[in-house]
Design an enzyme around this catalytic site. Sequence first.
Site, PDB file in Angstrom:
ATOM      1  CB  CYS A  92      -1.420  -7.382 -39.624  1.00 35.73           C
ATOM      2  SG  CYS A  92      -0.167  -7.696 -38.679  1.00 35.73           S
ATOM      3  CG  HIS A 101       4.811  -9.761 -30.023  1.00 38.70           C
ATOM      4  ND1 HIS A 101       3.386 -10.315 -30.213  1.00 38.70           N
ATOM      5  CD2 HIS A 101       5.307  -9.128 -30.887  1.00 38.70           C
ATOM      6  CE1 HIS A 101       3.152  -9.601 -31.505  1.00 38.70           C
ATOM      7  NE2 HIS A 101       4.315  -9.064 -31.947  1.00 38.70           N
ATOM      8  CB  THR A 106      17.307   5.020 -22.798  1.00 37.99           C
ATOM      9  OG1 THR A 106      17.829   6.196 -22.553  1.00 37.99           O
ATOM     10  CG2 THR A 106      17.626   4.202 -21.581  1.00 37.99           C
ATOM     11  CG  ASN A 140       2.459 -13.858 -41.658  1.00 33.77           C
ATOM     12  OD1 ASN A 140       2.762 -14.031 -43.033  1.00 33.77           O
ATOM     13  ND2 ASN A 140       1.723 -12.859 -41.311  1.00 33.77           N
ATOM     14  N   GLY A 189       9.836  -6.631 -34.709  1.00 28.82           N
ATOM     15  CA  GLY A 189       9.915  -7.176 -36.148  1.00 28.82           C
ATOM     16  C   GLY A 189       9.777  -6.162 -37.202  1.00 28.82           C
TER      17      GLY A 189
END
Lengths: 380, 381
Positions: free
Chosen positions: A322, A199, A235, A147, A70
């Site tokens: 966080c 996730h 990649t 959130n 995100g």
Amino acid sequence: MLCYLDNSATTRPSQRVVQAMIDCMQEGFYNPSALYAPAVAVEKKITACREAIALELHADASRVIFTSGGTEADNLAILSLLSERRGGRVLFTAGEHPAVRAACEALKNSFDVKEIPYDRYGIVDLDALLDLLTPDTRMICVMQVNNETGAIMPMKEIADLRDRVCPNALLHVDGVQGFLRLPIDMKALGIDSYALSGHKIHGPKGIGALVYSERTRIVPRELGGGQEKGLRSGTENVPGIIGMYEAIHTFPRENEMRKQKLHLYERLLEICGENLHVNGPQPESEFSAPHILNCSLVPVRSETMIYALERDQVFISGGSACSSHKQKISAVLSAMNVQRKVAESALRFSLSPYTSSEEIEYAAGCIARHYDLLKRYERR
Amino acid sequence: MRQLILIRYGEIYLKGLNRPYFLHALVDRVKQVAKPFGGKVWLHDARLFVSDMTDMEGCMTAVSRVFGVHSLCPAIEMDKADFTAICEQAASMMEGITGTFKVDARRSDKRYPMTSPQINMEMGGYILEHTQGLSVDIHHPEHVMNVEIRDHAYLYVRVIEAVGGMPVGTGGKATLLLSGGIDSPVAGYCIAKRGVEISAVHFHSYPYTSERAKEKVITLAKQLSSYCCGIRLYIVPFTEPQLTIHEKCPEEYGTLIMRRFMMRIASRIAEKEGARALITGESIGQVASQTIEALCCTDAVVPMPVFRPLIGNDKIEIIHIAEKIGTYETSCLPYEDCCTVFTPRHPATHPKLENVERAEQGLDIESLVQAAVDGAELIEV
């Protein structure tokens, strides 16, 4: 009993996700850019994931960029503005995740960056937004679901205001908490970019995506082999993409999250009575996301309750995960003008589609036991 | 020819008849830290040497933290017979170095055919001839090429300052009250530096303080233990005494009474550990419980001396030491420790002992203290 009620921090990858990733690493490990058949098969799976995301959001699969999560998706969308020479205004809502807030603040040298206030329920104040909108507004960043409080932002109204005052302004939506839990139609609403993360939906960490509209210009930040149409070299994280695809595919759209959340709310109300303060929209309101309940069990401090519950294997959080290393009142609750004493007791319960009534009952039982003991020792 | 670490000790040199006791302790400590690097340690001619270590820099860092070591040098040991070879080696060690230099020779082998001044001149000349960008300044040189002629010749340029002090274990034992803050690890360091073996006590008030707070203290103890050669850390369950104090004692004496409980519990543990003193990180006037009157009240319950090495230090000075010894960053992690859980709004700053004792009267002090001591968890770091 393990009772994990911190699904807004991260989720447990489902068994099918894990298996799909193992298969991918053991059998489908090829570089999707290679020319031989097994590599082409891998590329096809990546395309399938792009399509699944686009279908969910009513967007175009050719404009889905895979990112590391995100934060990168938000950064990519917002910092693309740096190539704009014209300057102008950039707006973000008061409770945005730091991935959005910090990226917007990084634009301050070239743009007039402003914060859109919240009302006391943690919802964007539309009158204030109207005052802030100017014809030279270049971007408006709004999270789909907050959130910390679970408040759902009035996206339709925000998009309408944008169309009225500054139709050229890009609307960037951080959908990390909302993706799959709430429907959203990028085309109908005129959303220009949307960030999501693997996730938070029972997929793996290290994978996310940015979905963008036709008129949005993305400026790459990773230069190299030209993957993702040159917009995000490196990649592809194939196991991550496969895992995220499986997560989207298997996410139980029909679920009882809202019912469980209301059940939890009722139990907390029984336990704390008038000392229970909901931070955010009322749980039964249409502005409240089905999976997040933020409330304060006054006078018990958040961290005290969190530590007490951890020994019962009940895992919840205070503000967002966080911010748990920082000893201060959450920015979101401050933006809502929540009293300090209430904010210090804020707990966030975030449910998953797999949360059972037994788990809720168990958690409520533990909370009742601790609350009775802990409330006696009020801190001064 | 081989590489080794040459270690110089300071204060031990001044000791008289008991010097061997201190030297043995020092050798033991150096052996202990050199062991993980496979280093061989021996004492010769008032110097310690370490050879055969797998990682020179790592081993030097470890040795530089041993109390009793004054300085250390990465040195070359070679045969002393061939003076030209010694000069060649010296010149190669000075290569790439620019500025002023001198040679400083010490000849403890008096049978060696050259005197120290001769060595200085000859070698200085050789280095000047064979390197570039160097000139001689015998009064204020920027670099010194040291030559020691002993059983072998030893050459070194770089001198690393070490911590100094006295070898741990030679100064007895003391018990440190270790919170999660900046001061207490520094206080422990200061006392350990004088050769004191440290054990530590931490008070844990679950669920008011977290697992993270406990982990933080374990990390601090580990950091401190790199100087102290191991610490026995006791984690004491302190919730019960704290809640009882909060419930039954006047608010303004809360912190002070809590400190008195901590001192009682710590001195019981100290006795168990064979320690003869307590150590705290207090500094006059830093907080309400650290006024002279408050310190008198806490000392009244301790049957042993309380060392407060930081008593006259400003916070900024303490921070400097914490940064130097590497505990500062860990101390700054924001997890709450038990001292701040129930802080009174207006703590008594000039408490009278009899008032404090009266305020404690309703408490069953003995059983609270004993339960805390019995419940302590021992972690060896």
